[in-house]
Design a protein around this motif. Structure first.
Motif, PDB file in Angstrom:
ATOM      1  N   LEU A 109      64.601  15.180  49.501  1.00  0.00           N
ATOM      2  CA  LEU A 109      64.556  16.624  49.238  1.00  0.00           C
ATOM      3  C   LEU A 109      65.858  17.103  48.608  1.00  0.00           C
ATOM      4  N   GLN A 110      66.974  16.552  49.048  1.00  0.00           N
ATOM      5  CA  GLN A 110      68.257  16.931  48.447  1.00  0.00           C
ATOM      6  C   GLN A 110      68.301  16.558  46.968  1.00  0.00           C
ATOM      7  N   LYS A 111      67.800  15.373  46.626  1.00  0.00           N
ATOM      8  CA  LYS A 111      67.779  14.957  45.221  1.00  0.00           C
ATOM      9  C   LYS A 111      66.888  15.859  44.381  1.00  0.00           C
ATOM     10  N   ALA A 112      65.865  16.443  45.015  1.00  0.00           N
ATOM     11  CA  ALA A 112      64.973  17.365  44.303  1.00  0.00           C
ATOM     12  C   ALA A 112      65.619  18.738  44.105  1.00  0.00           C
ATOM     13  N   GLY A 113      66.747  18.979  44.770  1.00  0.00           N
ATOM     14  CA  GLY A 113      67.426  20.258  44.633  1.00  0.00           C
ATOM     15  C   GLY A 113      67.226  21.206  45.795  1.00  0.00           C
ATOM     16  N   ILE A 114      66.769  20.676  46.923  1.00  0.00           N
ATOM     17  CA  ILE A 114      66.522  21.499  48.112  1.00  0.00           C
ATOM     18  C   ILE A 114      67.660  21.290  49.113  1.00  0.00           C
ATOM     19  N   ASP A 115      68.205  22.381  49.632  1.00  0.00           N
ATOM     20  CA  ASP A 115      69.213  22.276  50.691  1.00  0.00           C
ATOM     21  C   ASP A 115      68.518  21.945  52.009  1.00  0.00           C
TER      22      ASP A 115
ATOM     23  N   ASP B  26      53.148   4.603  54.848  1.00  0.00           N
ATOM     24  CA  ASP B  26      52.774   5.711  53.969  1.00  0.00           C
ATOM     25  C   ASP B  26      53.914   6.688  53.718  1.00  0.00           C
ATOM     26  N   ARG B  27      55.161   6.260  53.935  1.00  0.00           N
ATOM     27  CA  ARG B  27      56.290   7.195  53.842  1.00  0.00           C
ATOM     28  C   ARG B  27      56.420   7.828  52.454  1.00  0.00           C
ATOM     29  N   ASP B  28      56.085   7.087  51.398  1.00  0.00           N
ATOM     30  CA  ASP B  28      56.174   7.670  50.062  1.00  0.00           C
ATOM     31  C   ASP B  28      55.081   8.710  49.832  1.00  0.00           C
ATOM     32  N   GLN B  29      53.912   8.471  50.405  1.00  0.00           N
ATOM     33  CA  GLN B  29      52.850   9.470  50.315  1.00  0.00           C
ATOM     34  C   GLN B  29      53.252  10.744  51.053  1.00  0.00           C
TER      35      GLN B  29
ATOM     36  N   SER C 205      53.718  14.253  49.166  1.00  0.00           N
ATOM     37  CA  SER C 205      52.912  15.389  49.624  1.00  0.00           C
ATOM     38  C   SER C 205      53.791  16.603  49.897  1.00  0.00           C
ATOM     39  N   VAL C 206      54.957  16.360  50.517  1.00  0.00           N
ATOM     40  CA  VAL C 206      55.882  17.447  50.818  1.00  0.00           C
ATOM     41  C   VAL C 206      56.478  18.012  49.533  1.00  0.00           C
ATOM     42  N   LEU C 207      56.918  17.133  48.621  1.00  0.00           N
ATOM     43  CA  LEU C 207      57.490  17.586  47.356  1.00  0.00           C
ATOM     44  C   LEU C 207      56.481  18.436  46.577  1.00  0.00           C
ATOM     45  N   GLU C 208      55.257  17.965  46.472  1.00  0.00           N
ATOM     46  CA  GLU C 208      54.221  18.719  45.757  1.00  0.00           C
ATOM     47  C   GLU C 208      53.974  20.071  46.422  1.00  0.00           C
ATOM     48  N   PHE C 209      53.920  20.084  47.740  1.00  0.00           N
ATOM     49  CA  PHE C 209      53.658  21.315  48.481  1.00  0.00           C
ATOM     50  C   PHE C 209      54.763  22.339  48.243  1.00  0.00           C
ATOM     51  N   PHE C 210      55.994  21.857  48.103  1.00  0.00           N
ATOM     52  CA  PHE C 210      57.128  22.745  47.841  1.00  0.00           C
ATOM     53  C   PHE C 210      57.281  23.079  46.363  1.00  0.00           C
ATOM     54  N   GLY C 211      56.445  22.479  45.507  1.00  0.00           N
ATOM     55  CA  GLY C 211      56.494  22.787  44.080  1.00  0.00           C
ATOM     56  C   GLY C 211      57.460  21.956  43.276  1.00  0.00           C
ATOM     57  N   PHE C 212      57.737  20.717  43.734  1.00  0.00           N
ATOM     58  CA  PHE C 212      58.666  19.827  43.052  1.00  0.00           C
ATOM     59  C   PHE C 212      57.928  18.571  42.581  1.00  0.00           C
ATOM     60  N   PRO C 213      58.438  17.894  41.544  1.00  0.00           N
ATOM     61  CA  PRO C 213      57.778  16.673  41.059  1.00  0.00           C
ATOM     62  C   PRO C 213      57.854  15.543  42.077  1.00  0.00           C
ATOM     63  N   PRO C 214      56.925  14.594  42.002  1.00  0.00           N
ATOM     64  CA  PRO C 214      56.908  13.476  42.958  1.00  0.00           C
ATOM     65  C   PRO C 214      58.044  12.494  42.709  1.00  0.00           C
TER      66      PRO C 214
ATOM     67  N   PRO D 128      59.887   9.311  41.413  1.00  0.00           N
ATOM     68  CA  PRO D 128      59.647   8.476  40.231  1.00  0.00           C
ATOM     69  C   PRO D 128      58.964   7.166  40.622  1.00  0.00           C
ATOM     70  N   GLU D 129      58.118   6.674  39.740  1.00  0.00           N
ATOM     71  CA  GLU D 129      57.377   5.441  40.020  1.00  0.00           C
ATOM     72  C   GLU D 129      58.321   4.290  40.331  1.00  0.00           C
ATOM     73  N   ARG D 130      59.464   4.222  39.632  1.00  0.00           N
ATOM     74  CA  ARG D 130      60.426   3.137  39.863  1.00  0.00           C
ATOM     75  C   ARG D 130      60.942   3.160  41.295  1.00  0.00           C
ATOM     76  N   VAL D 131      61.226   4.343  41.793  1.00  0.00           N
ATOM     77  CA  VAL D 131      61.717   4.475  43.161  1.00  0.00           C
ATOM     78  C   VAL D 131      60.645   4.041  44.148  1.00  0.00           C
ATOM     79  N   ARG D 132      59.398   4.419  43.887  1.00  0.00           N
ATOM     80  CA  ARG D 132      58.303   4.043  44.787  1.00  0.00           C
ATOM     81  C   ARG D 132      58.144   2.528  44.843  1.00  0.00           C
ATOM     82  N   ARG D 133      58.286   1.865  43.681  1.00  0.00           N
ATOM     83  CA  ARG D 133      58.163   0.398  43.653  1.00  0.00           C
ATOM     84  C   ARG D 133      59.290  -0.240  44.459  1.00  0.00           C
ATOM     85  N   GLN D 134      60.523   0.276  44.273  1.00  0.00           N
ATOM     86  CA  GLN D 134      61.653  -0.286  44.994  1.00  0.00           C
ATOM     87  C   GLN D 134      61.480  -0.110  46.489  1.00  0.00           C
TER      88      GLN D 134
END
Length: 269
Positions: free
Chosen positions: A27-33, A240-243, A247-256, A258-264
């Motif tokens: 959430l911090q990386k998305a810009g949320i305090d 299911d931690r990435d899901q 889900s939280v990012l989308e609900f707050f109006g932020f992009p999911p 990145p696919e690279r991060v999910r793979r890692q």
């Protein structure tokens, strides 16, 4: 200018901010305090929970909410397990609405009826009636520690054996009584909660069945439910931690994520 967005993050019984896994950093990386709460009686030793009452947790959260709310255009509230119950009660007590922010409940134990719950758990109310018993009885953490992922479960087990202070190994029965009081407040006040709410719950949660999510979905004015298919109770650190994060990012109006991060992150599972 980007609107300032913050979130109050509430851990579960006996836990710490680590109950929410990597959500703080995501959430911090998305810009949320993010504002992590350490509830009274936590972060020290289990015995410190014995005298704590649910009112102390609620009063602490209300004070923090009122301090933070004027700073943000949106202040969201999120809780995991018992923290989800506290988040629900908090939002009902302060009249949290969409104008102030949103509400996220992660694995809310409105009912304690998961597949690992022993039949005698419903007899705990009798223990509450006998003076001193609830303070002396211990409810131990044990396999599977709320985690389906075998590697993560092994890491958590090793942390317990080392005595790492990320989660209590046991909690007093007296504190389960406070959880039951919170549950009763949610039953009574759920219909009064107006904030848009995201409910995230695992189908195989060993502590609390999908009946909890179904109750909230039916009672809350504006709710959506995400059902996880490959986790137990500790959904922020399980398969299911990435899901959960997306889900939280989308609900707050932020992009999911990145696919690279999910793979890692997926290679760790």
């Amino acid at each position: 200018m980007t609107a300032r967005v913050g979130v109050i993050m509430i851990h579960g019984l006996g836990g710490t901010q680590y109950d929410l896994g990597s959500l703080h950093k995501i959430l911090q990386k998305a810009g949320i305090d993010t504002h992590a709460v350490t509830l009274s009686g936590h972060g020290t030793r289990p015995e410190d929970l014995i005298p704590v009452r649910a009112e102390q947790w609620i009063d602490m959260l209300i004070a923090q909410y009122r301090e933070l709310q004027p700073r943000y255009e949106q202040l969201h509230v999120m809780g995991m397990c018992m923290g989800a119950l506290l988040a629900l009660v908090l939002c009902e007590r302060v009249g949290h609405t969409e104008k102030q922010g949103k509400l996220v409940t992660l694995a809310p134990p409105v009912y304690i009826d998961g597949w690992s719950t022993p039949w005698y758990a419903n007899l705990r109310s009798l223990c509450y009636l006998i003076p001193g018993v609830a303070s002396r009885m211990k409810v131990e953490e044990g396999e599977p520690y709320g985690i389906k992922n075998t590697l993560v479960r092994a890491v958590v087990k090793a942390k317990f054996e080392r005595g790492d202070n990320f989660h209590y190994r046991w909690v007093p029965m007296a504190c389960i009584r406070q959880v039951d009081r919170l549950r009763s407040w949610v039953f009574a006040g759920a219909r009064n909660i107006k904030a848009p709410t995201l409910i995230v719950h695992a189908r195989e949660d060993e502590l609390t069945s999908l009946r909890s999510a179904e109750f909230l979905q039916a009672r809350l004015a504006d709710a959506r439910t995400v059902v996880l298919e490959n986790s137990y109770h500790m959904i922020c650190v399980d398969n299911d931690r990435d899901q959960v994060a997306n889900s939280v990012l989308e609900f707050f109006g932020f992009p999911p994520l990145p696919e690279r991060v999910r793979r890692q992150r997926g290679t760790v599972a």
